[in-house]
Design an enzyme around this catalytic site. Structure first.
Site, short mmCIF file in Angstrom:
data_model
loop_
_atom_site.label_atom_id
_atom_site.label_comp_id
_atom_site.label_asym_id
_atom_site.label_seq_id
_atom_site.Cartn_x
_atom_site.Cartn_y
_atom_site.Cartn_z
N SER A 173 0.83 -1.20 0.00
CA SER A 173 0.00 0.00 0.00
C SER A 173 0.87 1.26 0.00
O SER A 173 1.68 1.44 -0.91
CB SER A 173 -0.96 -0.05 1.20
N GLU A 267 -9.92 -4.07 -5.88
CA GLU A 267 -9.29 -2.91 -5.24
C GLU A 267 -9.50 -1.65 -6.06
O GLU A 267 -9.40 -1.69 -7.29
CB GLU A 267 -7.78 -3.11 -5.10
#
Length: 322
Positions: A173, A267
Site C-alpha cells: 500500500s 481494489e
C-alpha cells in the site's frame, strides 16, 4: 479498462483449505479491523481522535494476524530516535541478503506491530533477514518525513556492509509508494538501486486518476476514495500530487530493479498496479504483475490459502538467479 492489452498472470480460485464458512468466520474480525483503518469519510476525520481510532485498529489487526503466522526471531532496536526491528529466521540461513520492508497505512498509521506479520512472512518465505522501521506519520509529520526515514533505514543497511544489490525493498500500500519513492531518490542521487522490488497493492498515484478508483469502488471491501483524499491531503501538505516523490507512477523508471507487483482484483488501487507495469515496461524495466481474483487490499497479510500462495510466488521471484 486499464491494462486491456496486458497479459496478466491470474491465479485460479481453487478449493478452500478449510470447511465451508470456517475461513470466513475466522477472517471476520480481521476484516472489520482492516475496514476500520480505512474508514475515513471526510478530510476532517484526520482529527486526533479519529486518527487514534484508526491506529488502534491497525494495532488490533496486527495482533489478530500475528498468532496465526510462524513467527521468527523478533529483535527490536532504535536507530537513534526511530523504532526498528529485525525479523530473522531461527535456522541457519544466508545472511548476505536482506529485505527492507516498508509498512502501509496511508502514511497516517502503521507501526512495528502492524509490520510484524508481513515481515515474518517475507522472512519465512525467503530465509532472509528482514528489517522493519517505524517511519514518522502524517499529519504530525507530513512529507518528506517518511521518505527521509526510509533513507535512514537504507543508509543503515549500507553502513552494516550490505551491497545495494543484496537488498530487496518490499512494501504494501503506502509502503509500496515509499519503496518506489526511495528508489527514485536513490537514482536522482546517483546511488545504486536495490536488487529487486516487491510491491503488494502499491499506492502509486496520489492524483487518483486511474479508472479503478471509480469503477471498482463498489467491489473494494476496505478502501474508499474519501479515505484516499483525506490521507493524501495531510501527507502531501500542499505539494503537487503528480510529483514522482508523491505519485511515483509519474517518475522515470529507466534502470529500476526487476519488480514483482501483486494486486487484488477487488481494489480501487487496481489501476495503480496496471499503470505501474505499463510505465516500467515502457522504460525497459522488467515488471511482473500478478492479479489475484476476488482478493482485497494487501490480502497477503491474512492467514488464508491465497495469501500463502502469493508469498510462495514472492519467494520464487526473489530466489530467481540467487
Amino acid at each position: 479498462m486499464d491494462g486491456k492489452k496486458l497479459s496478466l498472470r491470474r491465479k485460479p480460485r481453487g478449493n478452500p483449505p478449510e470447511a465451508p464458512g470456517q475461513e470466513d468466520h475466522r477472517l471476520a474480525p480481521m476484516m472489520r479491523a482492516l475496514k476500520a483503518i480505512h474508514s475515513v469519510g471526510a478530510p476532517d476525520s484526520m482529527a486526533p481522535e479519529d486518527l487514534a481510532k484508526q491506529r488502534a485498529a491497525q494495532e488490533v489487526l496486527g495482533r489478530l494476524v500475528a498468532p496465526m503466522i510462524v513467527m521468527k526471531k523478533w529483535e527490536p532496536f532504535h536507530l537513534k530516535d526511530m523504532a526498528c526491528a529485525w525479523v530473522k529466521p531461527d535456522w541457519p540461513h544466508v545472511k548476505h541478503r536482506v529485505i527492507l520492508y516498508c509498512h502501509g497505512g496511508g502514511y497516517t498509521s502503521g507501526n512495528l506491530g502492524y509490520s510484524r506479520p508481513l515481515a515474518s512472512k517475507l522472512s519465512n518465505a525467503t530465509g532472509w533477514d528482514t528489517l522493519c522501521f517505524e517511519y514518522r506519520l502524517a499529519p504530525e509529520h507530513p512529507f518528506p518525513a517518511a521518505v527521509d526515514d526510509a533513507r535512514r533505514a537504507w543508509d543503515y543497511l549500507m553502513y552494516l556492509g550490505y551491497g545495494a544489490r543484496d537488498v530487496v525493498v518490499a512494501g504494501d500500500s503506502a509502503g509500496g509508494n515509499l519503496a518506489l519513492v526511495l528508489c527514485h531518490q536513490l537514482k536522482q542521487a546517483g546511488r545504486q538501486l536495490p536488487g529487486k522490488l516487491v510491491l503488494m497493492s502499491p499506492w502509486t498515484d496520489m492524483t487518483a486518476s486511474g479508472r479503478s478508483y471509480t469503477q471498482r469502488a463498489d467491489l473494494d471491501p476496505t478502501i474508499t476514495l474519501d479515505y484516499i483524499h483525506a490521507v493524501r491531503e495531510v501527507y502531501a501538505g500542499g505539494q503537487s500530487l503528480d510529483s514522482p516523490l508523491l505519485s511515483p507512477l509519474f517518475g522515470d523508471f529507466q534502470g529500476f530493479p526487476s519488480t514483482l507487483v501483486q494486486v487484488g482484483s477487488n481494489e480501487i488501487l487496481y489501476s495503480d498496479s496496471l499503470r505501474l507495469r505499463e510505465r516500467m515496461e515502457e522504460a525497459g524495466t522488467h515488471c511482473r504483475l500478478e492479479v489475484w481474483e476476488d482478493m482485497w487490499h494487501v490480502f497477503q497479510m491474512f492467514p488464508i490459502r491465497r495469501a500463502a500462495q502469493a508469498m510462495d510466488h514472492i519467494s520464487r521471484f526473489l530466489l530467481e538467479g540467487t
